[in-house]
Design an enzyme around this catalytic site. Structure first.
Site, PDB file in Angstrom:
ATOM      1  CG  ASP A 110      -2.316  -0.372   0.915  1.00 15.19           C
ATOM      2  OD1 ASP A 110      -2.581  -0.663  -0.253  1.00 15.19           O
ATOM      3  OD2 ASP A 110      -3.159  -0.390   1.832  1.00 15.19           O
ATOM      4  CB  SER A 143      -6.457   1.772   0.611  1.00 18.23           C
ATOM      5  OG  SER A 143      -5.198   2.245   1.009  1.00 18.23           O
ATOM      6  NE  ARG A 203      -4.217   8.486   6.375  1.00 15.50           N
ATOM      7  CZ  ARG A 203      -3.474   7.794   7.227  1.00 15.50           C
ATOM      8  NH1 ARG A 203      -2.950   8.403   8.279  1.00 15.50           N
ATOM      9  NH2 ARG A 203      -3.244   6.505   7.046  1.00 15.50           N
ATOM     10  CB  ALA A 239     -17.257   2.170   2.675  1.00 17.93           C
ATOM     11  CG  ASP A 240     -11.663   2.978   4.554  1.00 18.14           C
ATOM     12  OD1 ASP A 240     -12.167   4.100   4.388  1.00 18.14           O
ATOM     13  OD2 ASP A 240     -10.451   2.743   4.359  1.00 18.14           O
TER      14      ASP A 240
END
Length: 437
Positions: free
Chosen positions: A27, A80, A169, A287-288
């Site tokens: 990642d 991701s 971020r 979503a995460d």
């Protein structure tokens, strides 16, 4: 499940039956302009350098941004979720950002069942919007929030409160002041048109709400206390004041880690706690990092922390965040329908897979990899192993995360001979460790 003709796979032309495969997903690894600002270029990467130079004919560069992973334009950076959706499905699906763009631009978002549900809060309820204030396009976008604010006011909401999460971020640290000012300008326009629109609370994404995979429920509780209860360690009369004063008190503070704060009026009363009869929309399309809050807002029998008060609200997510859990129950835009993923194919062909990551990455190679679907396709042919992430330690203090522990577990699984495929996801430290397997 084995033997379904729909999922039957032809023999691989180069890999013989019985050949073991290890798939290591790095990642955040990529190739870009090789200058002094490129961390990967500047780092010592002997294993990757060796692989690239000794077998250049096998080295391939794949796009992980823009249209190649279902995002709106080539200017949209990957993330991701979209990357693992594409890898797991083996094909491209139009992703959440694109779907939300289309729905907002056409106005269809206001005609769907989700927004009609939210409108049940009218005429007296407040509309609360919760999400990341950013133009990074990874979890949310500033222009989408602005369109949703203006559209909601036109739909009849006369009182709107925004609960902001600062980024730092996906965008540059320090940019939160710019985004808050942009938001204040939009809210000012709404106030001129007779809508009582204000920021009600805030905090950095890593301290408020945006935890994932149930790594640290205290992060969600921080948001619940500020947004629902109107309680936080810090109270200010404006969001801009909050960001500036907190930064003055701690010059090294990153946008990601702003502590939770509440906006109060001249009498010291919170300007916008979530109350019975209100409407709530979480406007992140990814979503995460919304699933945990969605559970707290949507589930009456929630028990992960003491909510103190559970208001009777009309809650909708921007999208359906978890199809398997049907979470949230109501949403504004229908998500991509991803089926027939690689995991499903492998199970139907009797292939045994061992999958591993740490908590904060675990859903990438399970839930997201499987097309935003919770659970396993087979309890006998698949094994999911989760390494608990460290809580309360920021990634800049512990950049290796759980790379070594994951590598050791993966090496053990690979050597066992029990599994046809071993999949793991982590950072670049894995490659160095795996060289000794």
């Amino acid at each position: 499940m084995e033997g379904d003709d729909k999922f039957k796979l032809a023999p691989h032309p180069k890999l013989p039956k019985g050949k073991k495969l290890m798939l290591i997903i790095l990642d955040g690894w990529g190739e870009q302009i090789p200058d002094e600002f490129n961390a990967i270029h500047r780092a010592q990467t002997p294993i990757m350098d060796y692989l690239k130079t000794t077998a250049p004919e096998k080295w391939r560069l794949l796009k992980a941004h823009g249209a190649a992973v279902g995002l709106p334009t080539e200017e949209d950076m990957g993330n991701s979720e979209v990357g693992h959706n594409a890898l797991g499905a083996g094909r491209i699906f139009k992703q959440g950002a694109s779907l939300v763009d289309t729905s907002l631009e056409s106005g269809a978002i206001y005609e769907g069942d989700g927004f009609k549900y939210v409108k049940q809060a009218l005429p007296n309820g407040t509309l609360h919007l919760i999400g990341l204030l950013s133009d990074g396009g990874v979890h949310s976008r500033m222009d989408q929030l602005q369109m949703l604010l203006k559209g909601s006011a036109k739909q009849g909401f006369k009182r709107i409160r925004v609960h902001v999460l600062t980024d730092g971020r996906d965008v540059a640290d320090g940019s939160s002041l710019k985004f808050v000012q942009m938001l204040e300008d939009t809210l000012g326009e709404l106030r001129q048109d007779g809508c009582d629109a204000q920021i009600a609370s805030g905090g950095g994404r890593m301290r408020v709400i945006m935890d994932r995979y149930e790594n640290d429920w205290n992060v969600v509780k921080n948001g619940w206390d500020a947004q629902v209860l109107g309680e936080a360690p810090h109270r200010f009369t404006s969001c801009l004041e909050a960001l500036k004063k907190l930064k003055e008190d701690d010059p090294g503070l990153n946008d990601q880690y702003y502590p939770p704060f509440v906006i109060v009026d001249e009498s010291g009363k919170p300007v916008g706690p979530i109350l019975d009869g209100d409407a709530v929309v979480t406007f992140n399309f990814r979503a995460d990092r919304m699933v945990m809050l969605a559970k707290a807002l949507d589930h009456e029998d929630f028990d992960k922390f003491d909510r103190v008060r559970y208001p009777k609200i009309y809650y909708a997510g921007m999208l359906l965040y978890d199809a398997e859990l049907n979470l949230p129950t109501h949403y504004l835009v229908s998500p991509p329908q991803i089926s027939e993923t690689s995991g499903e194919y492998l199970v139907h062909n009797g292939i045994k897979s061992w999958v591993c990551s740490e908590t904060v990455k675990f859903g990438h190679v399970t839930f997201v990899w499987n097309g935003n679907r919770s659970g396993q396709f087979s309890d006998t042919l698949e094994k999911y192993v989760q390494i608990p992430s460290d809580q309360g330690i920021s990634f800049d203090k512990n950049p290796e995360m759980k790379a070594i522990a994951i590598a050791e577990k993966a090496a053990e699984a690979f050597r066992s001979g029990e599994w046809d495929q071993v999949i793991l996801v982590q950072c670049c430290f894995l490659i160095t460790k795996m060289n000794h397997v």
